[in-house]
Design a protein around this motif. Sequence first.
Motif, PDB file in Angstrom:
ATOM      1  N   LYS A 150      -5.028  82.793  41.632  1.00 59.94           N
ATOM      2  CA  LYS A 150      -6.182  81.700  41.095  1.00 59.94           C
ATOM      3  C   LYS A 150      -5.894  80.432  40.888  1.00 59.94           C
ATOM      4  O   LYS A 150      -6.677  79.479  40.796  1.00 59.94           O
ATOM      5  CB  LYS A 150      -6.743  82.330  39.895  1.00 59.94           C
ATOM      6  N   GLU A 151      -4.597  80.160  40.683  1.00 60.87           N
ATOM      7  CA  GLU A 151      -4.231  78.751  40.175  1.00 60.87           C
ATOM      8  C   GLU A 151      -3.031  78.128  41.433  1.00 60.87           C
ATOM      9  O   GLU A 151      -1.858  78.458  41.250  1.00 60.87           O
ATOM     10  CB  GLU A 151      -3.374  78.753  38.980  1.00 60.87           C
ATOM     11  N   PRO A 152      -3.637  77.402  42.293  1.00 62.81           N
ATOM     12  CA  PRO A 152      -2.551  77.118  43.462  1.00 62.81           C
ATOM     13  C   PRO A 152      -1.719  76.100  43.157  1.00 62.81           C
ATOM     14  O   PRO A 152      -0.744  75.843  43.768  1.00 62.81           O
ATOM     15  CB  PRO A 152      -3.730  76.453  44.328  1.00 62.81           C
ATOM     16  N   ARG A 160       4.065  74.746  40.937  1.00 64.27           N
ATOM     17  CA  ARG A 160       4.187  73.327  42.093  1.00 64.27           C
ATOM     18  C   ARG A 160       5.784  72.811  41.866  1.00 64.27           C
ATOM     19  O   ARG A 160       6.273  72.637  40.835  1.00 64.27           O
ATOM     20  CB  ARG A 160       3.410  72.160  41.885  1.00 64.27           C
ATOM     21  N   GLY A 161       6.521  72.695  43.056  1.00 64.38           N
ATOM     22  CA  GLY A 161       7.523  72.303  43.078  1.00 64.38           C
ATOM     23  C   GLY A 161       8.798  73.130  42.744  1.00 64.38           C
ATOM     24  O   GLY A 161       9.928  72.725  42.818  1.00 64.38           O
ATOM     25  N   CYS A 162       8.505  74.617  42.877  1.00 67.08           N
ATOM     26  CA  CYS A 162       9.477  75.487  42.468  1.00 67.08           C
ATOM     27  C   CYS A 162      10.149  76.045  43.695  1.00 67.08           C
ATOM     28  O   CYS A 162       9.579  75.937  44.751  1.00 67.08           O
ATOM     29  CB  CYS A 162       8.812  76.695  41.614  1.00 67.08           C
ATOM     30  N   THR A 163      11.311  76.721  43.487  1.00 68.36           N
ATOM     31  CA  THR A 163      12.087  77.171  44.579  1.00 68.36           C
ATOM     32  C   THR A 163      12.258  78.438  43.962  1.00 68.36           C
ATOM     33  O   THR A 163      12.875  78.760  42.761  1.00 68.36           O
ATOM     34  CB  THR A 163      13.254  76.517  45.079  1.00 68.36           C
ATOM     35  N   GLY A 164      12.283  79.523  44.714  1.00 63.56           N
ATOM     36  CA  GLY A 164      12.503  80.877  44.434  1.00 63.56           C
ATOM     37  C   GLY A 164      12.899  81.943  45.122  1.00 63.56           C
ATOM     38  O   GLY A 164      13.194  81.836  46.479  1.00 63.56           O
ATOM     39  N   GLY A 165      13.106  83.211  44.698  1.00 55.74           N
ATOM     40  CA  GLY A 165      13.693  84.597  45.210  1.00 55.74           C
ATOM     41  C   GLY A 165      13.060  85.491  44.704  1.00 55.74           C
ATOM     42  O   GLY A 165      12.429  85.604  43.698  1.00 55.74           O
ATOM     43  N   LEU A 166      13.112  86.880  45.233  1.00 56.56           N
ATOM     44  CA  LEU A 166      12.608  87.964  44.907  1.00 56.56           C
ATOM     45  C   LEU A 166      13.551  89.037  44.754  1.00 56.56           C
ATOM     46  O   LEU A 166      14.332  89.372  45.677  1.00 56.56           O
ATOM     47  CB  LEU A 166      11.333  88.359  45.659  1.00 56.56           C
ATOM     48  N   ILE A 167      13.542  89.993  43.680  1.00 59.39           N
ATOM     49  CA  ILE A 167      14.171  91.127  43.626  1.00 59.39           C
ATOM     50  C   ILE A 167      13.165  92.370  43.314  1.00 59.39           C
ATOM     51  O   ILE A 167      12.436  92.175  42.223  1.00 59.39           O
ATOM     52  CB  ILE A 167      15.006  91.289  42.579  1.00 59.39           C
ATOM     53  N   ASN A 210       3.918  81.716  47.218  1.00 60.06           N
ATOM     54  CA  ASN A 210       4.002  80.281  48.094  1.00 60.06           C
ATOM     55  C   ASN A 210       2.776  79.503  48.216  1.00 60.06           C
ATOM     56  O   ASN A 210       2.768  78.301  48.067  1.00 60.06           O
ATOM     57  CB  ASN A 210       4.243  80.925  49.755  1.00 60.06           C
ATOM     58  N   ARG A 211       1.615  80.289  47.822  1.00 61.64           N
ATOM     59  CA  ARG A 211       0.334  79.663  47.829  1.00 61.64           C
ATOM     60  C   ARG A 211       0.147  78.877  46.426  1.00 61.64           C
ATOM     61  O   ARG A 211      -0.664  78.202  46.278  1.00 61.64           O
ATOM     62  CB  ARG A 211      -0.753  80.671  48.292  1.00 61.64           C
ATOM     63  N   ALA A 212       1.199  79.632  45.536  1.00 62.12           N
ATOM     64  CA  ALA A 212       0.897  78.803  44.042  1.00 62.12           C
ATOM     65  C   ALA A 212       1.953  77.586  43.967  1.00 62.12           C
ATOM     66  O   ALA A 212       1.796  77.103  42.959  1.00 62.12           O
ATOM     67  CB  ALA A 212       1.182  79.987  43.068  1.00 62.12           C
ATOM     68  N   GLY A 213       2.620  77.201  45.156  1.00 61.97           N
ATOM     69  CA  GLY A 213       3.315  76.137  45.337  1.00 61.97           C
ATOM     70  C   GLY A 213       4.747  76.237  45.194  1.00 61.97           C
ATOM     71  O   GLY A 213       5.659  75.165  45.286  1.00 61.97           O
ATOM     72  N   CYS A 214       5.313  77.757  45.330  1.00 56.63           N
ATOM     73  CA  CYS A 214       6.821  77.722  45.145  1.00 56.63           C
ATOM     74  C   CYS A 214       7.227  78.076  46.685  1.00 56.63           C
ATOM     75  O   CYS A 214       6.677  78.581  47.515  1.00 56.63           O
ATOM     76  CB  CYS A 214       6.977  79.129  44.470  1.00 56.63           C
ATOM     77  N   PRO A 263       8.565  76.767  53.060  1.00 50.04           N
ATOM     78  CA  PRO A 263       8.096  75.540  52.285  1.00 50.04           C
ATOM     79  C   PRO A 263       7.105  75.935  51.298  1.00 50.04           C
ATOM     80  O   PRO A 263       6.372  77.090  51.969  1.00 50.04           O
ATOM     81  CB  PRO A 263       7.768  74.453  53.257  1.00 50.04           C
ATOM     82  N   PRO A 264       6.599  75.655  50.287  1.00 59.10           N
ATOM     83  CA  PRO A 264       5.403  75.760  49.589  1.00 59.10           C
ATOM     84  C   PRO A 264       4.060  75.698  50.741  1.00 59.10           C
ATOM     85  O   PRO A 264       4.124  74.629  51.386  1.00 59.10           O
ATOM     86  CB  PRO A 264       5.355  74.807  48.245  1.00 59.10           C
ATOM     87  N   ASN A 265       3.282  76.643  50.347  1.00 58.88           N
ATOM     88  CA  ASN A 265       2.001  76.354  51.220  1.00 58.88           C
ATOM     89  C   ASN A 265       2.278  76.346  52.600  1.00 58.88           C
ATOM     90  O   ASN A 265       1.775  75.569  53.415  1.00 58.88           O
ATOM     91  CB  ASN A 265       1.065  75.376  50.845  1.00 58.88           C
ATOM     92  N   PHE A 266       3.205  77.016  53.176  1.00 54.17           N
ATOM     93  CA  PHE A 266       3.608  76.976  54.725  1.00 54.17           C
ATOM     94  C   PHE A 266       2.791  77.241  55.653  1.00 54.17           C
ATOM     95  O   PHE A 266       3.075  76.764  56.831  1.00 54.17           O
ATOM     96  CB  PHE A 266       4.806  78.052  54.692  1.00 54.17           C
ATOM     97  N   ALA A 267       1.403  77.971  55.225  1.00 57.16           N
ATOM     98  CA  ALA A 267       0.500  78.380  56.470  1.00 57.16           C
ATOM     99  C   ALA A 267      -0.836  77.609  56.252  1.00 57.16           C
ATOM    100  O   ALA A 267      -1.203  77.433  55.026  1.00 57.16           O
ATOM    101  CB  ALA A 267       0.317  79.674  56.572  1.00 57.16           C
TER     102      ALA A 267
END
Length: 353
Positions: free
Chosen positions: A74-76, A80-87, A108-112, A315-319
């Motif tokens: 809900k909150e695109p 914003r500006g974050c970089t992340g990974g997942l477990i 990614n669609r939230a800016g990460c 990248p954020p919002n890659f698609a």
Amino acid sequence: MMSLVLIHPAPDAGWAGQRLDGVLRHALAGREVQVVRRAEELSGLEGRRLLLALALGDAGVNLEYVRMLARLRKEPELLRGCTGGLIVDGAGELYTKSAAAEAALALNRAGCALVGRPLVEATGSLVNFTVQAKNLGTDLTGAYRAAVQELADRVETGFFPRRDRPQVLALHASSHHTSNTMDLWSKVRTRLESRCDIREIGLRNGTLSDCSGCPYTMCLHFGERGGCFYGGVMQDEVYPAVRAADALVLLCPNYNDALPANLTACVNRLTALFRQTRFYDKAVFAIVVSGYSGGDTVARQVIDAMNMNKSFYLPPNFALVETANSPGEALALPGIGERLEGFTQNILGTLYG
């Protein structure tokens, strides 16, 4: 400022998170970590380095994570500006990979942005760590811990390099005359050409053989020499172009809620090149066009294949994800000019900084 933010939604049952909790304590020992456990705590994280650590119960569900997912969708601008990974830690052998792909697209669609190979996946048996454990000379749990620690290091310290004159490679299997996907790409290409060197490769009409699953040693042998046993357009054109590219743009019409067959074959055949090198310093973007629905399904497949498996930076919002059916319809969509400009600027911002 804390070095890492650990987004760690509380599992539905306490037992479901015990193994993941132990691995995190070991792998993140000595780091400054801010822990986020509830959806309400996701605010104010712009620009941070994030690890989403998700414990799934025996049904493959975490209800607090679902609440977080709703906020991300809900909150695109939330991350914003974050970089992340997942477990993702599962109680059984199913649902870990699908949960990870869903989470990756939402982040990614939230800016990460996501680092290349951003996922540490732990099935209930940990059998997916068999090879890593053998290579490290440890047991399955030890390999799991090592993978989380290595991912945390890359998320905390990694950066995407900027270029003076970026090289962009577009891969497609579409007709220029009838494809809405190609129509959108043509507008993006026009906007990029003054600042990037662009190469476009088409993979249509039987020009590409799919991967035939050569033994690992054979694939490695040919990959080390910059080729593939089956040769063809992949070896002659695609491999050199991928090596030279700073960014890859996949042009993805939605065929039956899946990538086009030739693009899938291309991804599979990249394995030989991947044996030789990682793609952490190359970004992947996509233009996805569906006739009716399902663009998110195809976008998740791109993340699975190129970011999680082949190690491209996401990248954020890659698609750019659109819905259009009849020829020419995509360029007549309301607001498409603004979205095309935003997508183009995202590519340039990623490559130039």
